[in-house]
Enzyme design. Structure first.
Site, PDB file in Angstrom:
ATOM      1  N   ASP A  81       6.015   5.009  -1.189  1.00  0.00           N
ATOM      2  CA  ASP A  81       7.329   5.633  -0.998  1.00  0.00           C
ATOM      3  C   ASP A  81       8.435   5.109  -1.909  1.00  0.00           C
ATOM      4  O   ASP A  81       9.495   5.739  -2.027  1.00  0.00           O
ATOM      5  CB  ASP A  81       7.755   5.539   0.483  1.00  0.00           C
ATOM      6  CG  ASP A  81       7.787   4.114   1.033  1.00  0.00           C
ATOM      7  OD1 ASP A  81       8.006   3.175   0.242  1.00  0.00           O
ATOM      8  OD2 ASP A  81       7.600   3.953   2.258  1.00  0.00           O
ATOM      9  N   GLY A 109       2.733  -4.654   8.983  1.00  0.00           N
ATOM     10  CA  GLY A 109       2.832  -3.206   9.197  1.00  0.00           C
ATOM     11  C   GLY A 109       1.702  -2.400   8.603  1.00  0.00           C
ATOM     12  O   GLY A 109       1.908  -1.283   8.141  1.00  0.00           O
ATOM     13  N   THR A 110       0.502  -2.977   8.646  1.00  0.00           N
ATOM     14  CA  THR A 110      -0.668  -2.212   8.175  1.00  0.00           C
ATOM     15  C   THR A 110      -1.766  -2.264   9.232  1.00  0.00           C
ATOM     16  O   THR A 110      -1.968  -3.302   9.866  1.00  0.00           O
ATOM     17  CB  THR A 110      -1.195  -2.731   6.812  1.00  0.00           C
ATOM     18  OG1 THR A 110      -2.426  -2.063   6.514  1.00  0.00           O
ATOM     19  CG2 THR A 110      -1.409  -4.231   6.781  1.00  0.00           C
ATOM     20  N   HIS A 165      -1.534   1.543  -4.220  1.00  0.00           N
ATOM     21  CA  HIS A 165      -1.895   2.950  -4.082  1.00  0.00           C
ATOM     22  C   HIS A 165      -1.042   3.899  -4.901  1.00  0.00           C
ATOM     23  O   HIS A 165      -1.003   5.100  -4.629  1.00  0.00           O
ATOM     24  CB  HIS A 165      -1.860   3.348  -2.590  1.00  0.00           C
ATOM     25  CG  HIS A 165      -2.922   2.656  -1.770  1.00  0.00           C
ATOM     26  ND1 HIS A 165      -2.882   2.577  -0.396  1.00  0.00           N
ATOM     27  CD2 HIS A 165      -4.049   2.014  -2.160  1.00  0.00           C
ATOM     28  CE1 HIS A 165      -3.956   1.904   0.039  1.00  0.00           C
ATOM     29  NE2 HIS A 165      -4.668   1.551  -1.016  1.00  0.00           N
ATOM     30  N   GLN A 183       0.849  -1.193   0.000  1.00  0.00           N
ATOM     31  CA  GLN A 183       0.000   0.000   0.000  1.00  0.00           C
ATOM     32  C   GLN A 183       0.884   1.243   0.000  1.00  0.00           C
ATOM     33  O   GLN A 183       0.395   2.358  -0.113  1.00  0.00           O
ATOM     34  CB  GLN A 183      -0.861   0.028   1.271  1.00  0.00           C
ATOM     35  CG  GLN A 183      -1.843  -1.111   1.371  1.00  0.00           C
ATOM     36  CD  GLN A 183      -2.432  -1.197   2.773  1.00  0.00           C
ATOM     37  OE1 GLN A 183      -3.394  -0.534   3.108  1.00  0.00           O
ATOM     38  NE2 GLN A 183      -1.839  -2.029   3.604  1.00  0.00           N
ATOM     39  N   CYS A 223       1.492  20.474 -16.357  1.00  0.00           N
ATOM     40  CA  CYS A 223       1.552  19.319 -17.271  1.00  0.00           C
ATOM     41  C   CYS A 223       2.362  19.737 -18.493  1.00  0.00           C
ATOM     42  O   CYS A 223       2.043  20.754 -19.125  1.00  0.00           O
ATOM     43  CB  CYS A 223       0.141  18.904 -17.686  1.00  0.00           C
ATOM     44  SG  CYS A 223       0.146  17.595 -18.940  1.00  0.00           S
TER      45      CYS A 223
HETATM   46  P1  OAD Z   1      -1.204   2.928   8.949  1.00  0.00           P
HETATM   47  O1  OAD Z   1      -0.452   4.134   9.354  1.00  0.00           O
HETATM   48  O2  OAD Z   1      -2.689   2.983   9.000  1.00  0.00           O
HETATM   49  O3  OAD Z   1      -0.750   1.717   9.848  1.00  0.00           O
HETATM   50  C1  OAD Z   1       0.604   1.452  10.109  1.00  0.00           C
HETATM   51  C2  OAD Z   1       0.678   0.201  10.943  1.00  0.00           C
HETATM   52  O4  OAD Z   1       2.035  -0.130  11.132  1.00  0.00           O
HETATM   53  C3  OAD Z   1       0.060   0.345  12.352  1.00  0.00           C
HETATM   54  O5  OAD Z   1      -0.841  -0.729  12.565  1.00  0.00           O
HETATM   55  C4  OAD Z   1       1.280   0.247  13.293  1.00  0.00           C
HETATM   56  O6  OAD Z   1       0.947  -0.436  14.483  1.00  0.00           O
HETATM   57  C5  OAD Z   1       2.242  -0.571  12.445  1.00  0.00           C
HETATM   58  N1  OAD Z   1       3.680  -0.380  12.730  1.00  0.00           N
HETATM   59  C6  OAD Z   1       4.354   0.749  13.069  1.00  0.00           C
HETATM   60  N2  OAD Z   1       5.680   0.523  13.129  1.00  0.00           N
HETATM   61  C7  OAD Z   1       5.852  -0.786  12.809  1.00  0.00           C
HETATM   62  C8  OAD Z   1       6.997  -1.633  12.660  1.00  0.00           C
HETATM   63  N3  OAD Z   1       8.240  -1.193  12.858  1.00  0.00           N
HETATM   64  N4  OAD Z   1       6.786  -2.915  12.320  1.00  0.00           N
HETATM   65  C9  OAD Z   1       5.528  -3.402  12.120  1.00  0.00           C
HETATM   66  N5  OAD Z   1       4.427  -2.658  12.236  1.00  0.00           N
HETATM   67  C10 OAD Z   1       4.574  -1.360  12.559  1.00  0.00           C
HETATM   68  O7  OAD Z   1      -0.674   2.528   7.498  1.00  0.00           O
HETATM   69  P2  OAD Z   1      -1.366   1.655   6.371  1.00  0.00           P
HETATM   70  O8  OAD Z   1      -2.125   0.523   6.974  1.00  0.00           O
HETATM   71  O9  OAD Z   1      -0.324   1.358   5.388  1.00  0.00           O
HETATM   72  O10 OAD Z   1      -3.366   5.339   1.623  1.00  0.00           O
HETATM   73  O11 OAD Z   1      -2.385   2.696   5.763  1.00  0.00           O
HETATM   74  C11 OAD Z   1      -3.159   2.315   4.683  1.00  0.00           C
HETATM   75  C12 OAD Z   1      -3.372   3.481   3.760  1.00  0.00           C
HETATM   76  O12 OAD Z   1      -3.903   4.588   4.488  1.00  0.00           O
HETATM   77  C13 OAD Z   1      -2.092   4.059   3.152  1.00  0.00           C
HETATM   78  O13 OAD Z   1      -1.646   3.331   2.034  1.00  0.00           O
HETATM   79  C14 OAD Z   1      -2.518   5.432   2.773  1.00  0.00           C
HETATM   80  C15 OAD Z   1      -3.350   5.819   3.966  1.00  0.00           C
HETATM   81  O14 OAD Z   1      -4.423   6.610   3.680  1.00  0.00           O
HETATM   82  C16 OAD Z   1      -3.065   6.034   0.528  1.00  0.00           C
HETATM   83  O15 OAD Z   1      -2.061   6.693   0.420  1.00  0.00           O
HETATM   84  C17 OAD Z   1      -4.076   5.890  -0.538  1.00  0.00           C
END
Ligand code: OAD
Length: 248
Positions: free
Chosen positions: A102, A189-190, A117, A99, A150
């Site tokens: 970067d 990590g999501t 994404h 997702q 653009c």
């Molecule tokens: P989030 O910021 O919602 O979640 C990050 C997760 O990583 C959390 O559950 C933390 O507990 C966990 N975390 C933090 N540090 C960690 C580590 N070192 N190891 C393992 N886990 C760790 O991020 P996403 O789930 O990626 O969308 O967010 C989903 C989407 O929401 C993103 O892609 C973005 C945002 O809106 C778009 O850009 C379209």
């Protein structure tokens, strides 16, 4: 279920799929969106990451993306990116879905990456002019002007990412869904709250995969997976790989 059970599953698996989120880039110094140090605590998503926000104030939205591009450009892939990238190259049947926008998986050398994404290093024409309809890479930093024009029609460029309220590329969703037909599915990590990405682990489970979560915190997916491993992605993956790789 322990780390050893997961290692065993990984050793025996033919097809393994991993879905990553912002937590895999945390160790590289990129703030996550949610959680204690999440970006969204300081910036309201609906004011920046939506088509409506861009229509209202494209410069403000671009300033936010430019800030993030600077942060990411100064960061380096961490051991979680390195390990997952190696699996894409060395493990037949391994699919990496992210997702993250970067580009750190790519910089670590990931092959065959499914980017749900989009990419913060890509742009496309906001007006969808004929020539600027598809994303292209533009990693100039800083961009010469904000918002950047653009080059084809002189209108506005927008970041090549998916915003709230926008649909994902159907081909990308198909590729991700196809990869839920696997033996082991890792969600790493999501926070598992943004769909359709968050639905993939459930789909994998429904199709018979052994499902594993790696996260520092409990998430929406924790109660649904077969094993929830609490810890940092970069550390837990290294522990899993040590043994899983030794017999690959
Ligand atoms: P989030 O910021 O919602 O979640 C990050 C997760 O990583 C959390 O559950 C933390 O507990 C966990 N975390 C933090 N540090 C960690 C580590 N070192 N190891 C393992 N886990 C760790 O991020 P996403 O789930 O990626 O969308 O967010 C989903 C989407 O929401 C993103 O892609 C973005 C945002 O809106 C778009 O850009 C379209």
């Amino acid at each position: 279920m322990t780390l050893d059970d997961v290692r065993q599953r990984l050793r025996d698996a033919r097809r393994v799929t991993a879905l990553t989120g912002a937590g895999v880039s945390a160790a590289s110094g990129i703030p996550t969106f949610r959680g204690a140090d999440g970006l969204w605590r300081n910036f309201r998503a609906e004011t920046l990451a939506t088509p409506g926000a861009f229509a209202k104030d494209p410069r403000l939205v671009w300033e936010w993306y430019e800030w993030r591009r600077q942060l990411i450009a100064a960061a380096k892939p961490n051991p979680a990116h390195e390990l997952l990238a190696r699996w894409t190259r060395e493990r037949a049947g391994f699919t990496l879905i992210t997702q993250n926008v970067d580009g750190l998986h790519e910089r670590a050398g990931a092959d065959r990456l499914v980017r749900l994404h989009g990419s913060i290093w890509h742009v496309r024409c906001w007006n969808r002019c004929g020539a600027g309809d598809r994303d292209w890479r533009d990693d100039r930093l800083p961009l010469p002007s904000l918002p950047p024009p653009c080059p084809h029609c002189g209108g506005l460029l927008r970041p090549g990412v998916v915003w709230f309220g926008e649909s994902l590329d159907p081909d990308v969703v198909s590729a991700a869904t196809a990869a839920t037909a696997c033996d082991v599915f890792l969600t790493i990590g999501t926070s598992a709250v943004v769909y359709p990405a968050a639905g993939l682990v459930h789909e994998a489970k429904r199709r018979g995969a052994f499902t594993v979560e790696i996260n520092t915190e409990t998430t929406e997916a924790s109660s649904a997976v077969d094993v929830a491993l609490r810890g940092k992605a970069e550390e837990v993956l290294a522990q899993l790989a040590r043994s899983a790789d030794s017999e690959v």
